[in-house]
Design an enzyme around this catalytic site. Structure first.
Site, short mmCIF file in Angstrom:
data_model
loop_
_atom_site.label_atom_id
_atom_site.label_comp_id
_atom_site.label_asym_id
_atom_site.label_seq_id
_atom_site.Cartn_x
_atom_site.Cartn_y
_atom_site.Cartn_z
N ARG A 28 1.10 -1.45 0.09
CA ARG A 28 0.20 0.06 -0.10
C ARG A 28 0.83 1.39 -0.09
NH1 ARG A 28 -5.42 -1.80 1.73
NH2 ARG A 28 -6.00 0.50 1.45
N ARG A 32 -2.41 7.34 1.67
CA ARG A 32 -2.67 8.57 2.33
C ARG A 32 -1.66 9.00 3.46
NH1 ARG A 32 -7.87 5.72 4.68
NH2 ARG A 32 -6.28 3.99 4.09
N ASP A 78 -7.74 -1.16 -6.84
CA ASP A 78 -8.28 -1.46 -5.32
C ASP A 78 -8.78 -3.01 -5.79
OD1 ASP A 78 -8.91 -0.79 -2.57
OD2 ASP A 78 -10.42 -2.22 -3.05
O1 CP3 Z 1 -0.07 1.45 -3.29
C1 CP3 Z 1 -0.88 0.61 -3.18
O2 CP3 Z 1 -0.79 -0.58 -2.86
C2 CP3 Z 1 -2.19 1.27 -3.76
C3 CP3 Z 1 -3.13 0.30 -4.34
C4 CP3 Z 1 -4.03 -0.56 -3.17
C5 CP3 Z 1 -5.21 0.13 -2.62
N1 CP3 Z 1 -5.87 -1.06 -2.18
C6 CP3 Z 1 -5.59 1.36 -2.67
C7 CP3 Z 1 -6.59 1.76 -1.63
C8 CP3 Z 1 -3.98 -1.86 -3.17
C9 CP3 Z 1 -3.02 -2.91 -3.75
C10 CP3 Z 1 -4.95 -2.11 -2.22
C11 CP3 Z 1 -5.54 -3.70 -1.96
C12 CP3 Z 1 -6.51 -3.97 -1.28
N2 CP3 Z 1 -7.85 -3.04 -0.92
C13 CP3 Z 1 -6.72 -4.89 -0.27
C14 CP3 Z 1 -5.57 -5.85 0.07
C15 CP3 Z 1 -4.48 -5.49 0.87
C16 CP3 Z 1 -4.80 -5.34 2.25
O3 CP3 Z 1 -4.63 -4.16 2.92
O4 CP3 Z 1 -5.16 -6.38 2.81
C17 CP3 Z 1 -7.97 -4.87 0.49
C18 CP3 Z 1 -8.67 -5.86 1.67
C19 CP3 Z 1 -8.81 -3.82 0.00
C20 CP3 Z 1 -10.10 -3.24 0.21
C21 CP3 Z 1 -10.01 -1.94 0.63
N3 CP3 Z 1 -9.84 -0.70 0.07
C22 CP3 Z 1 -10.50 -1.36 1.97
C23 CP3 Z 1 -10.71 -2.54 3.19
C24 CP3 Z 1 -10.39 -0.09 1.92
C25 CP3 Z 1 -10.59 0.93 3.10
C26 CP3 Z 1 -9.47 0.70 4.36
C27 CP3 Z 1 -8.44 1.60 3.92
O5 CP3 Z 1 -7.26 1.05 3.94
O6 CP3 Z 1 -8.82 2.78 3.78
C28 CP3 Z 1 -9.90 0.31 0.60
C29 CP3 Z 1 -9.65 1.90 0.46
C30 CP3 Z 1 -8.42 2.12 -0.35
N4 CP3 Z 1 -7.79 1.27 -1.21
C31 CP3 Z 1 -7.71 3.06 -0.13
C32 CP3 Z 1 -6.49 3.10 -0.86
C33 CP3 Z 1 -5.51 4.23 -1.04
C34 CP3 Z 1 -7.86 4.34 0.67
C35 CP3 Z 1 -9.10 5.21 -0.04
C36 CP3 Z 1 -8.78 6.59 -0.20
O7 CP3 Z 1 -7.61 6.97 -0.06
O8 CP3 Z 1 -9.70 7.39 -0.05
#
Ligand code: CP3
Length: 344
Positions: A28, A32, A78
């Protein structure tokens, strides 16, 4: 004379060839904790709008590499774009995490696997743009969520601590659940193949909820779908390099490693370094610093980073966290992490 191709240390490591340079990326890594991400995010509209905007998503993908000496970019997207592309209602409310309209045994048949790849085409364009803007020695990682993990969100409609809704669904409505997994396996194969064909060097399968499963459920819903994805992907893209990250798999890790066919295994931070001895010899690993150690920083972090680097010295190793970086993490701690891991 043909010029010697530039080797990518991270890709080489995935392929089982340990490198002089310890390859590093941070789970990730675009997100943020970076002020430049927060600034761009504020202008992008919804989170899904950002994922489907190739210009902005490629910029966000490259942001961490401009700041840090990392070996890979990971596509900014995502795991929940697949349910969205299949036609399920998916929303990301700020501060709330993802919210989906839960699927039922009846609504699974209304998902649209044929239209999914077309809907995901802006993300494939992002891959092309990133590749064009990335130095040749840097690896581009594509990804998708593994079917079980994605299904937990599709069934429950949001994250949960124990995935009980999906586990119960699989036990009480096995035929409908198998249908859902089949749809996700097929959509994932097409999506990952398109990413590799557009310029990704390797893909990672995020099985973030591989915990809380008994060995039967783990075998049926984690190992088998991941194995089918690797096999199906390699029919379309021969030799496709794959990293598998079954978070929380614990004692199920060796079976996952032996059966799925992944090239390299992501280890969560609860996996003891010694446990790697249980894994097939020569299999590469990725991980596995606790993200809270990075957030806290200081001597405890340095000590653990050095332990991890030493502990995995005898096999291909990509340094990484054992789960995603936390938004409150200070930038200076990330710089220090990379310096300590590389021994400078
Ligand atoms: O650099 C990177 O890896 C960015 C790409 C990326 C995101 N999500 C961006 C994101 C990747 C590889 C993911 C994978 C992801 N998404 C997983 C697997 C990895 C892990 O953490 O277990 C999962 C379970 C998700 C589902 C997801 N997306 C959740 C549960 C959430 C909310 C919780 C959180 O971390 O905010 C997201 C949102 C998300 N995905 C954000 C980002 C940058 C935050 C949203 C925002 O910036 O507004």
């Amino acid at each position: 004379m043909t010029p010697t191709p530039v080797l990518k240390p991270l890709l080489e490591t995935v392929l089982g060839r340990r490198q002089q340079r310890l390859p590093i990326w941070i789970m990730r890594q675009a997100g943020r904790y970076l002020p430049e991400y927060r600034e761009l995010r504020a202008k992008a509209g919804s989170f899904l709008d950002l994922c489907y905007n190739p210009e902005l998503a490629s910029e966000v993908t490259l942001q961490p590499l401009r700041r840090f000496d990392l070996d890979a970019a990971i596509l900014f997207s995502d795991i929940l774009v697949i349910p969205d592309a299949l036609g399920q209602d998916v929303r990301f409310e700020v501060g709330e995490g993802p919210q989906l309209e839960p699927v039922t045994a009846d609504s699974i048949g209304r998902l649209d696997p044929k239209g999914a790849l077309e809907k995901l085409s802006p993300i494939i364009e992002t891959v092309q743009r990133v590749r064009a803007g990335l130095a040749p020695e840097k690896t581009l990682i594509g990804f998708c969520g593994s079917p079980w993990t994605v299904a937990t969100y599709m069934i429950n409609g949001r994250g949960s601590a124990d995935q009980a809704a999906a586990r119960l669904f699989a036990l009480t409505q096995p035929a409908a659940f198998a249908q859902l997994i089949d749809i996700l396996v097929e959509a994932s194969i097409g999506y990952l193949a398109a990413q590799l064909q557009a310029g990704a060097d390797v893909v990672q399968l995020f099985e973030s909820w591989a915990l809380n499963l008994d060995e039967i459920a783990f075998s049926d819903w984690v190992i088998e779908p991941n194995r089918r994805i690797v096999e199906g992907l390699r029919k379309l893209v021969p030799g496709a390099p794959v990293i598998g990250f079954p978070r929380g798999a614990a004692g199920n890790l060796p079976a996952y490693a032996e059966t799925t066919g992944v090239n390299l295994l992501g280890l969560d931070y609860a996996t003891p370094l010694e446990f790697a001895r249980e894994l097939p010899s020569g299999l590469g690993v990725q991980g596995n610093l606790d993200p809270l150690r990075l957030l806290a920083g200081g001597e405890q972090m340095d000590v653990r980073v050095r332990q991890i680097v030493t502990g995995f010295r005898d096999r291909p190793h990509i340094f990484n966290l054992g789960h995603g970086i936390l938004p409150e993490t200070p930038i200076a701690h990330v710089e220090r992490l990379i310096a300590v891991a590389r021994g400078t």
